[in-house]
Design a protein around this motif. Structure first.
Motif, PDB file in Angstrom:
ATOM      1  N   ARG A 113       1.226  -1.171  -0.329  1.00  5.13           N
ATOM      2  CA  ARG A 113      -0.347  -0.056   0.063  1.00  5.13           C
ATOM      3  C   ARG A 113       0.690   1.536   0.181  1.00  5.13           C
ATOM      4  NH1 ARG A 113      -2.344  -1.119   3.921  1.00  5.13           N
ATOM      5  NH2 ARG A 113      -4.055  -2.631   3.443  1.00  5.13           N
ATOM      6  N   GLU A 114       1.569   1.548   1.096  1.00  2.00           N
ATOM      7  CA  GLU A 114       2.607   2.916   0.544  1.00  2.00           C
ATOM      8  C   GLU A 114       3.829   2.998  -0.459  1.00  2.00           C
ATOM      9  OE1 GLU A 114       4.931   2.739   4.967  1.00  2.00           O
ATOM     10  OE2 GLU A 114       3.644   2.008   5.786  1.00  2.00           O
ATOM     11  N   VAL A 115       3.978   1.857  -0.728  1.00  2.00           N
ATOM     12  CA  VAL A 115       4.567   1.742  -2.066  1.00  2.00           C
ATOM     13  C   VAL A 115       4.106   2.148  -3.528  1.00  2.00           C
ATOM     14  CG1 VAL A 115       5.683   0.340  -4.409  1.00  2.00           C
ATOM     15  CG2 VAL A 115       6.635  -0.227  -1.918  1.00  2.00           C
ATOM     16  N   ASN A 116       2.180   1.810  -3.357  1.00  2.00           N
ATOM     17  CA  ASN A 116       1.624   2.493  -4.270  1.00  2.00           C
ATOM     18  C   ASN A 116       0.486   3.864  -3.858  1.00  2.00           C
ATOM     19  OD1 ASN A 116       1.940   0.288  -6.722  1.00  2.00           O
ATOM     20  ND2 ASN A 116       0.217  -0.887  -4.905  1.00  2.00           N
ATOM     21  N   CYS A 117       1.261   4.143  -2.517  1.00  2.00           N
ATOM     22  CA  CYS A 117       1.057   5.279  -2.679  1.00  2.00           C
ATOM     23  C   CYS A 117       1.886   6.719  -2.986  1.00  2.00           C
ATOM     24  CB  CYS A 117       0.326   6.008  -1.391  1.00  2.00           C
ATOM     25  SG  CYS A 117      -1.104   4.945  -0.626  1.00  2.00           S
ATOM     26  N   HIS A 118       3.069   6.055  -3.580  1.00  2.00           N
ATOM     27  CA  HIS A 118       3.523   7.098  -3.891  1.00  2.00           C
ATOM     28  C   HIS A 118       3.955   6.889  -5.776  1.00  2.00           C
ATOM     29  CE1 HIS A 118       5.785   6.680  -0.060  1.00  2.00           C
ATOM     30  NE2 HIS A 118       6.938   7.491  -0.498  1.00  2.00           N
ATOM     31  N   GLY A 119       4.377   7.969  -5.864  1.00  2.00           N
ATOM     32  CA  GLY A 119       4.623   8.430  -7.614  1.00  2.00           C
ATOM     33  C   GLY A 119       3.801   9.813  -8.196  1.00  2.00           C
ATOM     34  N   VAL A 120       2.960   9.154  -9.284  1.00  2.00           N
ATOM     35  CA  VAL A 120       2.810   9.339  -9.554  1.00  2.00           C
ATOM     36  C   VAL A 120       0.867   9.339 -10.535  1.00  2.00           C
ATOM     37  CG1 VAL A 120       1.930  10.987 -12.334  1.00  2.00           C
ATOM     38  CG2 VAL A 120       4.087  11.410 -11.711  1.00  2.00           C
ATOM     39  N   SER A 121       0.005  10.549  -9.997  1.00  2.00           N
ATOM     40  CA  SER A 121      -1.767   9.682 -11.500  1.00  2.00           C
ATOM     41  C   SER A 121      -1.304  10.160 -12.065  1.00  2.00           C
ATOM     42  CB  SER A 121      -2.645  10.156 -10.085  1.00  2.00           C
ATOM     43  OG  SER A 121      -2.901   9.708  -8.906  1.00  2.00           O
ATOM     44  N   ILE A 122      -2.361   9.940 -13.150  1.00  2.00           N
ATOM     45  CA  ILE A 122      -2.073  10.210 -14.846  1.00  2.00           C
ATOM     46  C   ILE A 122      -4.561  10.652 -14.359  1.00  2.00           C
ATOM     47  CG2 ILE A 122      -2.720  10.452 -17.011  1.00  2.00           C
ATOM     48  CD1 ILE A 122       0.316   9.431 -16.652  1.00  2.00           C
ATOM     49  N   LEU A 123      -4.832  11.471 -14.670  1.00  2.00           N
ATOM     50  CA  LEU A 123      -6.537  11.856 -14.638  1.00  2.00           C
ATOM     51  C   LEU A 123      -7.150  12.618 -15.735  1.00  2.00           C
ATOM     52  CD1 LEU A 123      -6.616  13.275 -10.959  1.00  2.00           C
ATOM     53  CD2 LEU A 123      -6.787  11.060 -11.482  1.00  2.00           C
ATOM     54  N   HIS A 124      -7.440  11.635 -16.157  1.00  2.00           N
ATOM     55  CA  HIS A 124      -8.365  12.218 -17.413  1.00  2.00           C
ATOM     56  C   HIS A 124      -9.833  12.951 -16.751  1.00  2.00           C
ATOM     57  CE1 HIS A 124     -10.994  11.973 -21.557  1.00  2.00           C
ATOM     58  NE2 HIS A 124     -10.723  12.793 -21.169  1.00  2.00           N
ATOM     59  N   VAL A 125     -10.031  14.371 -17.111  1.00  2.00           N
ATOM     60  CA  VAL A 125     -10.845  15.375 -16.397  1.00  2.00           C
ATOM     61  C   VAL A 125     -10.930  16.067 -17.706  1.00  2.00           C
ATOM     62  CG1 VAL A 125      -9.750  15.785 -14.752  1.00  2.00           C
ATOM     63  CG2 VAL A 125      -7.944  16.838 -15.973  1.00  2.00           C
ATOM     64  N   LEU A 126     -12.558  16.130 -17.665  1.00  2.00           N
ATOM     65  CA  LEU A 126     -13.734  16.738 -18.102  1.00  2.00           C
ATOM     66  C   LEU A 126     -13.818  17.937 -17.039  1.00  2.00           C
ATOM     67  CD1 LEU A 126     -15.979  14.067 -19.157  1.00  2.00           C
ATOM     68  CD2 LEU A 126     -14.063  14.874 -20.621  1.00  2.00           C
ATOM     69  N   LYS A 127     -14.226  19.300 -17.700  1.00  2.00           N
ATOM     70  CA  LYS A 127     -14.864  20.281 -17.555  1.00  2.00           C
ATOM     71  C   LYS A 127     -15.513  21.085 -18.471  1.00  2.00           C
ATOM     72  CE  LYS A 127     -12.272  24.372 -17.648  1.00  2.00           C
ATOM     73  NZ  LYS A 127     -13.913  25.554 -18.864  1.00  2.00           N
ATOM     74  N   ASP A 128     -16.786  21.272 -17.424  1.00  2.00           N
ATOM     75  CA  ASP A 128     -18.169  21.717 -18.204  1.00  2.00           C
ATOM     76  C   ASP A 128     -16.756  23.427 -18.294  1.00  2.00           C
ATOM     77  OD1 ASP A 128     -21.096  22.888 -18.310  1.00  2.00           O
ATOM     78  OD2 ASP A 128     -21.603  21.208 -17.617  1.00  2.00           O
ATOM     79  N   PRO A 129     -18.326  23.450 -20.315  1.00  2.00           N
ATOM     80  CA  PRO A 129     -17.432  24.994 -20.018  1.00  2.00           C
ATOM     81  C   PRO A 129     -18.698  25.859 -19.723  1.00  2.00           C
ATOM     82  CG  PRO A 129     -18.985  23.828 -22.178  1.00  2.00           C
ATOM     83  CD  PRO A 129     -18.785  22.975 -21.011  1.00  2.00           C
ATOM     84  N   ILE A 130     -20.118  25.623 -19.269  1.00  2.00           N
ATOM     85  CA  ILE A 130     -20.887  26.688 -18.900  1.00  2.00           C
ATOM     86  C   ILE A 130     -20.569  27.034 -17.322  1.00  2.00           C
ATOM     87  CG2 ILE A 130     -23.265  27.662 -18.476  1.00  2.00           C
ATOM     88  CD1 ILE A 130     -22.180  27.079 -21.610  1.00  2.00           C
ATOM     89  N   THR A 131     -20.586  25.974 -16.745  1.00  2.00           N
ATOM     90  CA  THR A 131     -19.961  26.325 -15.215  1.00  2.00           C
ATOM     91  C   THR A 131     -18.769  25.347 -14.366  1.00  2.00           C
ATOM     92  OG1 THR A 131     -20.551  23.645 -14.970  1.00  2.00           O
ATOM     93  CG2 THR A 131     -22.400  24.816 -15.136  1.00  2.00           C
ATOM     94  N   GLN A 132     -18.544  25.226 -15.403  1.00  2.00           N
ATOM     95  CA  GLN A 132     -17.025  25.500 -15.327  1.00  2.00           C
ATOM     96  C   GLN A 132     -16.531  24.359 -13.857  1.00  2.00           C
ATOM     97  OE1 GLN A 132     -15.306  27.069 -17.546  1.00  2.00           O
ATOM     98  NE2 GLN A 132     -16.847  28.133 -17.720  1.00  2.00           N
ATOM     99  N   GLU A 133     -17.144  23.171 -13.664  1.00  3.10           N
ATOM    100  CA  GLU A 133     -17.661  22.605 -12.944  1.00  3.10           C
ATOM    101  C   GLU A 133     -16.317  21.508 -13.457  1.00  3.10           C
ATOM    102  OE1 GLU A 133     -19.409  18.819 -10.423  1.00  3.10           O
ATOM    103  OE2 GLU A 133     -20.733  20.391 -11.304  1.00  3.10           O
ATOM    104  N   VAL A 134     -15.414  21.190 -12.846  1.00  4.82           N
ATOM    105  CA  VAL A 134     -14.400  19.763 -13.512  1.00  4.82           C
ATOM    106  C   VAL A 134     -14.806  18.390 -12.627  1.00  4.82           C
ATOM    107  CG1 VAL A 134     -11.880  19.149 -13.543  1.00  4.82           C
ATOM    108  CG2 VAL A 134     -12.334  21.488 -13.957  1.00  4.82           C
ATOM    109  N   LYS A 135     -14.845  17.335 -13.187  1.00  5.57           N
ATOM    110  CA  LYS A 135     -14.859  15.872 -13.202  1.00  5.57           C
ATOM    111  C   LYS A 135     -13.635  14.922 -13.538  1.00  5.57           C
ATOM    112  CE  LYS A 135     -20.289  16.672 -12.469  1.00  5.57           C
ATOM    113  NZ  LYS A 135     -21.093  15.869 -12.755  1.00  5.57           N
ATOM    114  N   ILE A 136     -13.348  14.675 -12.598  1.00  4.56           N
ATOM    115  CA  ILE A 136     -12.610  12.759 -13.900  1.00  4.56           C
ATOM    116  C   ILE A 136     -13.698  12.122 -14.150  1.00  4.56           C
ATOM    117  CG2 ILE A 136     -10.985  11.007 -12.740  1.00  4.56           C
ATOM    118  CD1 ILE A 136     -11.064  12.701 -10.272  1.00  4.56           C
ATOM    119  N   ASN A 137     -13.292  11.340 -15.695  1.00  7.49           N
ATOM    120  CA  ASN A 137     -13.604  10.601 -16.466  1.00  7.49           C
ATOM    121  C   ASN A 137     -13.048   9.132 -15.605  1.00  7.49           C
ATOM    122  OD1 ASN A 137     -15.307   8.966 -18.269  1.00  7.49           O
ATOM    123  ND2 ASN A 137     -14.066  10.033 -19.976  1.00  7.49           N
ATOM    124  N   LYS A 138     -14.076   8.608 -14.974  1.00  7.85           N
ATOM    125  CA  LYS A 138     -12.986   7.265 -14.609  1.00  7.85           C
ATOM    126  C   LYS A 138     -14.043   6.377 -15.425  1.00  7.85           C
ATOM    127  CE  LYS A 138     -13.702   8.391  -9.072  1.00  7.85           C
ATOM    128  NZ  LYS A 138     -14.334   7.849  -8.452  1.00  7.85           N
TER     129      LYS A 138
END
Length: 742
Positions: free
Chosen positions: A196-221
């Motif tokens: 768990r500790e080894v995996n909790c280090h490093g880097v995350s890459i997230l595909h995110v989407l932003k609503d062009p009207i409200t600007q709300e950002v969500k992760i595309n899981k």
């Protein structure tokens, strides 16, 4: 970089004497060492991950996209002339505070799944260690946003509503990470906890989407772009040190690759659209046996990087009795001689860390790359110069430890816009062949001129070739032991160089110098590190030296990235508003005073965002982020800084009132604010909250909390800030001007 953390992770030392299910079932198979290595591109504890990701993008990721600038050019029409958002007051709340008219959404917190089908974080039912290969790691840090060309699935620096958010996970808070009944203090650690500790280090890459009207950002899981690179991922070496004897280990006898990146602190991005993560205080992860006898010069080099004989590893990753993974996965964290040759043990494991790692967020087929031409030290940040056709690229880096140095790497290749979206091939072109320099600062008292020199770290220099403390074998050895080579050249010892930032309008380089309690004692003051003082209103003399830090800036000669000379001044001095005048040299007020600058980034408009990692001012305020509108080097005057029983003359930047420098946010109590990036339309800005105290983010407003974790343990998290009216961040002055015209 965390200075005051809930546990002694950062080890800010002074060594300068000069839809997936849980993955537990994956381990019910017999796995050979060869299988482990060959299948560990995603994470060694998620051995089938690489196969599931292959082919997530049918387009050719290395294709050139000349129509999209890698980093948007400065938009002078969008650059605010003043800052008009309402200043956030200093506070010590266990809350995330932003200006009126803004809102902050928790986007991604420790343990949150990157994909559908994984259970949410639960304090009372901590997910298995292996599942963290597809969950958020801990202690979020450096971060960059990469706009995505949806049709091609590659980088487009002009796109704001869809992209990949890439962020570091520096280290762990063990007490918050495991079930209450754990092996943290045991001599032999539980294997699942170490995974768990080894995996909790490093880097995350997230595909995110932003609503062009409200600007709300969500992760595309549902996106296969989502992935983790951890302290167990397979990573290649590239550049001059690849294949060198100093990189040989049992896992890679030829010295061609290693497993893992960790202690990822600051970051950077390249003009061709890849991410640079930095490996900082790697030393505390490695053990050495008490009988690990070395040659005196080798011992000196190990000690200079604080890999001391007889030391135990902070997290004791070398101790588990293996049942889920091969024993070598734990043995590699012991950097001792245990066999006849380096190809049979892990005596060189320390040399596997301390590098700049290049990651192409859009390419999950190829392995990340450790770029050895950029040198090995406690890398805090890595910022590219402006990309100008026909000029070499420069990358500026800090070594975050007391009395360490500022470095610059200059590519041999000249920038060509056709290399945008060139991926690792472009990285090979610009990052494998170049020159590494270290900075030496000077101030002429008679002429009152501040100048500096970039000293080349090359074995051809007789000062390096004939260095008495350590005999360098070749140029690769110089890069492995960059600190020692810098010692030999007499570089200027700085007050913990951390993040770097490059002004997009004029190319000037800014570096945060967070603090140094030994300045004025072990390190005499000088013009570049001028203050030695006590916190005069603390009631104690325990806070001393350069308590509050400062930000230095430099301009290359003739604005050439390859220049070997520069001029400089001190842009800002951290201080309390009520400090003595020769301490508060920047004239800070309650609207903009700060302490211990750390994270820092220029947005493309030229707004400078400054973040703090402080313990000296936390009796009055939590850590924060400020916005600044800088001038240029030399716009101030010569000042006399408080220096013990006397003063130190130093060049100081222009005084900025609160229309040019003001507090934009404060984080929850106990935290560091770190990592900052923004969408190209300036309508969403991302920051990270590292090691918060109290119960944040579970007490964050539910309507603005996308993390569905269960429980009240404090968890590091990524926050996205938008304006309620959907307009651009920090653009109030422009809006007022436009309104007046109409």
């Amino acid at each position: 970089m965390t200075d005051f953390t809930p546990q002694p992770e950062d080890n800010v030392y002074d060594s300068n004497s000069s839809g997936n299910s849980e993955f537990k079932d994956l381990f019910n198979k017999n796995i050979t060492r060869r299988d482990l290595i060959s299948k560990s591109a995603g994470a060694a504890v998620a051995l089938t991950l690489a196969a599931t990701l292959t082919g997530c993008n049918d387009e050719n990721n290395s294709s050139v996209n000349e129509g999209s600038p890698s980093v948007p050019a400065p938009e002078h029409s969008k650059a605010p002339s003043s800052l008009q958002f309402k200043t956030v007051d200093k506070n010590t709340l266990n809350a995330f505070t932003v200006p009126e008219g803004y809102q902050a959404r928790v986007l991604y917190a420790l343990g949150d799944p990157l994909t559908e089908g994984l259970a949410e974080w639960d304090d009372n039912n901590i997910p298995s260690g292996s599942s963290f290969a597809l969950r958020s790691g801990d202690n979020h840090d450096g971060m960059s946003f990469f706009g995505m060309n949806k049709a091609k699935g590659n980088y487009d620096g002009s796109v704001s509503d869809e992209g990949l958010l890439v962020l570091n996970h520096e280290y762990i808070n063990q007490a918050e990470l495991h079930p209450s009944n754990n092996s943290i203090k045991a001599a032999i650690r539980a294997e699942d906890e170490v995974i768990r500790e080894v995996n909790c280090h490093g880097v995350s890459i997230l595909h995110v989407l932003k609503d062009p009207i409200t600007q709300e950002v969500k992760i595309n899981k549902s996106s296969l772009f989502n992935r983790r690179i951890t302290a167990a991922s397979k990573i290649e070496f590239s550049g001059p040190v690849k294949g060198h004897a100093l990189l040989q280990t049992k896992l890679s006898p030829e010295g061609l690759f290693t497993l893992g990146t960790h202690n990822n602190c600051g970051n950077g991005y390249t003009p061709w659209g890849t991410y640079l993560t930095t490996e900082e205080n790697f030393d505390g992860y490695l053990a050495r046996n008490s009988n690990d006898d070395r040659d005196l010069q080798v011992e000196y080099a190990l000690t200079r990087y604080k890999i001391k004989k007889g030391q135990s590893a902070q997290y004791k990753w070398n101790t588990p009795q293996a049942s889920l993974l091969p024993q070598e996965m734990y043995q590699r964290w012991n950097s001792s001689i245990t066999a006849a040759t380096a190809a049979e043990d892990f005596r060189h494991s320390a040399n596997s860390f301390g590098w700049i790692v290049e990651i192409d967020p859009f390419d999950n087929r190829q392995l990340p790359v450790k770029r050895t031409a950029l040198g090995r030290f406690a890398h805090e940040d890595c910022r590219a110069s402006r990309a100008m056709a026909g000029q070499a690229l420069a990358f500026y880096m800090g070594d975050d430890s007391t009395g360490e140095y500022i470095y610059k790497y200059v590519s041999d290749a000249k920038w060509e816009v056709k290399d945008i979206n060139g991926g690792y091939t472009a990285g090979d072109k610009y990052l494998n062949s170049g020159t590494l320099y270290v900075a030496k600062f000077d101030f002429d008292e008679r002429s009152q001129q501040a100048s500096g020199e970039w000293l080349e770290l090359n074995i051809r220099d007789p000062r390096i070739a004939g260095y008495a403390a350590y005999q360098f074998a070749d140029q690769a050895d110089v890069l492995v032991h960059s600190r020692l080579a810098a010692d030999a050249l007499g570089a200027t010892k700085m007050d913990r160089p951390e993040w770097c930032a490059v002004n997009p309008n004029n190319g000037e380089v800014y570096v945060t110098l967070t603090n140094n309690s030994n300045r004025g004692k072990a390190y005499p003051t000088d013009a570049a590190n001028p203050r030695h003082y006590f916190d005069n209103d603390s009631g104690s003399t325990s806070l001393k030296g350069n308590i509050n830090g400062h930000i230095i800036r430099l301009r290359e000669q003739n604005e050439q990235t390859s220049a070997t000379e520069f001029v400089w001044d001190i842009f800002l001095f951290g201080a309390e508003a009520d400090a003595l005048k020769n301490v508060n040299l920047s004239g800070l007020s309650d609207a903009n005073d700060f302490s211990s600058p750390d994270g820092m980034w220029f947005d493309p408009r030229g707004v400078l965002w400054i973040q703090t990692d402080d313990g000296a001012y936390t009796d009055e305020t939590n850590c924060m982020m400020l916005a600044a509108l800088p001038g240029q080097t030399g716009d101030g005057q010569i000042a006399a800084a408080f220096s013990g029983s006397g003063t130190q003359t130093t060049p100081s930047g222009a005084i900025l009132d609160d229309s040019k420098l003001r507090r934009f946010l404060t984080g929850p109590s106990g935290c560091e604010i770190t990592g900052v990036t923004m969408t190209p339309d300036y309508k969403a800005i991302f920051v990270n909250v590292q090691h918060p105290g109290g119960i944040w983010p579970s007490n964050h407003p539910a309507a603005l909390n996308s993390s569905k974790g269960i429980g009240t343990r404090p968890r590091s998290a990524t926050v996205v800030i938008t304006r309620i009216n959907g307009k651009e961040i920090a653009a109030e002055a422009l809006e007022q001007a436009n309104s007046a015209k109409t």
